[in-house]
Design a protein around this motif. Sequence first.
Motif, PDB file in Angstrom:
ATOM      1  N   ARG A 148       0.829  -1.207   0.000  1.00 56.31           N
ATOM      2  CA  ARG A 148       0.000   0.000   0.000  1.00 56.31           C
ATOM      3  C   ARG A 148       0.867   1.263   0.000  1.00 56.31           C
ATOM      4  N   ILE A 149       1.857   1.316   0.903  1.00 58.45           N
ATOM      5  CA  ILE A 149       2.720   2.502   0.976  1.00 58.45           C
ATOM      6  C   ILE A 149       3.688   2.522  -0.210  1.00 58.45           C
ATOM      7  N   ASP A 171      13.815   7.088   8.836  1.00 53.71           N
ATOM      8  CA  ASP A 171      12.736   7.498   9.742  1.00 53.71           C
ATOM      9  C   ASP A 171      12.612   6.526  10.904  1.00 53.71           C
ATOM     10  N   ARG A 189       8.105 -10.634  -2.203  1.00 51.12           N
ATOM     11  CA  ARG A 189       8.410 -12.080  -2.264  1.00 51.12           C
ATOM     12  C   ARG A 189       7.894 -12.685  -3.560  1.00 51.12           C
TER      13      ARG A 189
HETATM   14  P1  NAP Z   1       1.609  -3.821   2.929  1.00 54.50           P
HETATM   15  O1  NAP Z   1       0.544  -3.210   2.108  1.00 54.50           O
HETATM   16  O2  NAP Z   1       1.357  -5.103   3.638  1.00 54.50           O
HETATM   17  O3  NAP Z   1       2.890  -3.963   1.984  1.00 54.50           O
HETATM   18  C1  NAP Z   1       4.027  -4.644   2.381  1.00 54.50           C
HETATM   19  C2  NAP Z   1       4.797  -5.074   1.134  1.00 54.50           C
HETATM   20  O4  NAP Z   1       6.010  -5.703   1.550  1.00 54.50           O
HETATM   21  C3  NAP Z   1       4.046  -6.056   0.270  1.00 54.50           C
HETATM   22  O5  NAP Z   1       4.173  -5.645  -1.065  1.00 54.50           O
HETATM   23  C4  NAP Z   1       4.765  -7.383   0.500  1.00 54.50           C
HETATM   24  O6  NAP Z   1       4.729  -8.172  -0.685  1.00 54.50           O
HETATM   25  C5  NAP Z   1       6.179  -6.910   0.822  1.00 54.50           C
HETATM   26  N1  NAP Z   1       6.884  -7.872   1.658  1.00 54.50           N
HETATM   27  C6  NAP Z   1       6.449  -8.453   2.803  1.00 54.50           C
HETATM   28  N2  NAP Z   1       7.374  -9.305   3.277  1.00 54.50           N
HETATM   29  C7  NAP Z   1       8.405  -9.259   2.402  1.00 54.50           C
HETATM   30  C8  NAP Z   1       9.651  -9.935   2.345  1.00 54.50           C
HETATM   31  N3  NAP Z   1      10.011 -10.841   3.276  1.00 54.50           N
HETATM   32  N4  NAP Z   1      10.474  -9.656   1.326  1.00 54.50           N
HETATM   33  C9  NAP Z   1      10.119  -8.759   0.370  1.00 54.50           C
HETATM   34  N5  NAP Z   1       8.957  -8.092   0.381  1.00 54.50           N
HETATM   35  C10 NAP Z   1       8.098  -8.348   1.378  1.00 54.50           C
HETATM   36  O7  NAP Z   1       2.090  -2.822   4.069  1.00 54.50           O
HETATM   37  P2  NAP Z   1       1.986  -1.221   4.086  1.00 54.50           P
HETATM   38  O8  NAP Z   1       0.666  -0.827   4.589  1.00 54.50           O
HETATM   39  O9  NAP Z   1       2.483  -0.705   2.780  1.00 54.50           O
HETATM   40  O10 NAP Z   1       3.044  -0.901   5.237  1.00 54.50           O
HETATM   41  C11 NAP Z   1       4.393  -1.324   5.139  1.00 54.50           C
HETATM   42  C12 NAP Z   1       5.127  -1.065   6.436  1.00 54.50           C
HETATM   43  O11 NAP Z   1       5.403   0.323   6.572  1.00 54.50           O
HETATM   44  C13 NAP Z   1       4.384  -1.396   7.718  1.00 54.50           C
HETATM   45  O12 NAP Z   1       4.417  -2.778   8.021  1.00 54.50           O
HETATM   46  C14 NAP Z   1       5.088  -0.570   8.760  1.00 54.50           C
HETATM   47  O13 NAP Z   1       6.105  -1.307   9.373  1.00 54.50           O
HETATM   48  C15 NAP Z   1       5.709   0.565   7.941  1.00 54.50           C
HETATM   49  N6  NAP Z   1       5.144   1.868   8.329  1.00 54.50           N
HETATM   50  C16 NAP Z   1       5.967   2.830   8.805  1.00 54.50           C
HETATM   51  C17 NAP Z   1       5.465   4.064   9.168  1.00 54.50           C
HETATM   52  C18 NAP Z   1       6.378   5.157   9.660  1.00 54.50           C
HETATM   53  O14 NAP Z   1       5.916   5.976  10.456  1.00 54.50           O
HETATM   54  N7  NAP Z   1       7.616   5.228   9.223  1.00 54.50           N
HETATM   55  C19 NAP Z   1       4.102   4.334   9.064  1.00 54.50           C
HETATM   56  C20 NAP Z   1       3.286   3.337   8.563  1.00 54.50           C
HETATM   57  C21 NAP Z   1       3.816   2.102   8.197  1.00 54.50           C
HETATM   58  P3  NAP Z   1       4.768  -9.805  -0.607  1.00 54.50           P
HETATM   59  O15 NAP Z   1       3.787 -10.197   0.454  1.00 54.50           O
HETATM   60  O16 NAP Z   1       4.398 -10.230  -1.980  1.00 54.50           O
HETATM   61  O17 NAP Z   1       6.161 -10.139  -0.248  1.00 54.50           O
END
Ligand code: NAP
Length: 309
Positions: free
Chosen positions: A151-152, A253, A172
């Motif tokens: 999503r991000i 961050d 993955r």
């Molecule tokens: P999301 O929609 O679940 O996206 C995560 C992505 O990572 C998916 O495309 C997934 O694809 C990939 N992924 C997961 N495990 C992986 C692995 N082992 N190797 C390679 N790719 C992998 O999550 P989101 O909502 O975008 O959020 C992502 C993360 O941002 C959150 O979990 C959080 O930790 C972080 N975040 C940080 C802040 C901040 O304040 N800095 C704020 C919000 C969120 P596959 O499943 O196909 O691998």
Amino acid sequence: MTCILQLGPLSERFNRTLAAEHEVLPIWQADAEALLAEHAQRIEVVVTSARFGCSAALIERLPRLRAICSFGVGYDSIDVAAARACGIPVSNTPDVLNDCVADLAFGLLIDCARQMSRADRFVRDGNWGRAQLPLGHRVSGKRLGILGLGRIGAAIARRSSGFEMQVRYHNRRPLAGCDYVYEASLHELARWSDFLIVACPGGENTRNLVDRPVMDALGSQGVLINVSRGSVIDEPALVSALQDGRLGGAGLDVYVHEPQVPPALLEMPNVVLLPHIGSATEETRLAMEELLFDNLRSFLERGEMLTAV
Ligand code: NAP
């Protein structure tokens, strides 16, 4: 009134609204052991955040626990497996923060390339007209690698089109119907990229995914941006790659032991350091609060979470 255990303070507004609607036990304001000894049998919901988490040990101590509602999208600090084993749903607050986290990731990227924070310090320190700031690097037209096109990550990719950047990503598995080029190897993605933005989840599955070989592949002109979790990057390897000049720069961050930042990074002009503020805007924090309340109400009224993890 539902008995809710709140594991850490959120905004004043949130704390007030929650307390007006429910019986809230704010664990950080009490002797935690004494509070649990007295109330563990009555607690039905835990309200927490990505920062405060929720351990298996705590879940086990709450025999009447029915739900965990978390503020934030990452849930690596919540033992979701332990909750599932007890049939307890966990909600988070996805999507409403995508834009702000993506904006911040892009801000870090531009700052690293164009040295905006460094130039700001240069002006404040009275160096303009007396010393020379080194040239920065162009952003437009460069190669952007995204680790975690979720999503991000997708919101970050969309922003790159305004800068006419090429985009590739590593998940993955490849995304069906996605126009960006998929790299099955993170190492190859790093080798190709000018900028590598980390936007995958934290937790055991991704611990130290960005290791020394990945940083070396990104190289002495490459820039690493992390808006996901500190744990995804091998932090000591990051420090030494920057110290050795094997990595060009970094915009961070998030860190392994927040709020601690590796002291060596504080001295580096090619590093931009933010205090975990990806979602920290008035608008997004309000939307996250509302989504937490929507999940809580939906669960209490209909037994359904709107955004369960
Ligand atoms: P999301 O929609 O679940 O996206 C995560 C992505 O990572 C998916 O495309 C997934 O694809 C990939 N992924 C997961 N495990 C992986 C692995 N082992 N190797 C390679 N790719 C992998 O999550 P989101 O909502 O975008 O959020 C992502 C993360 O941002 C959150 O979990 C959080 O930790 C972080 N975040 C940080 C802040 C901040 O304040 N800095 C704020 C919000 C969120 P596959 O499943 O196909 O691998």
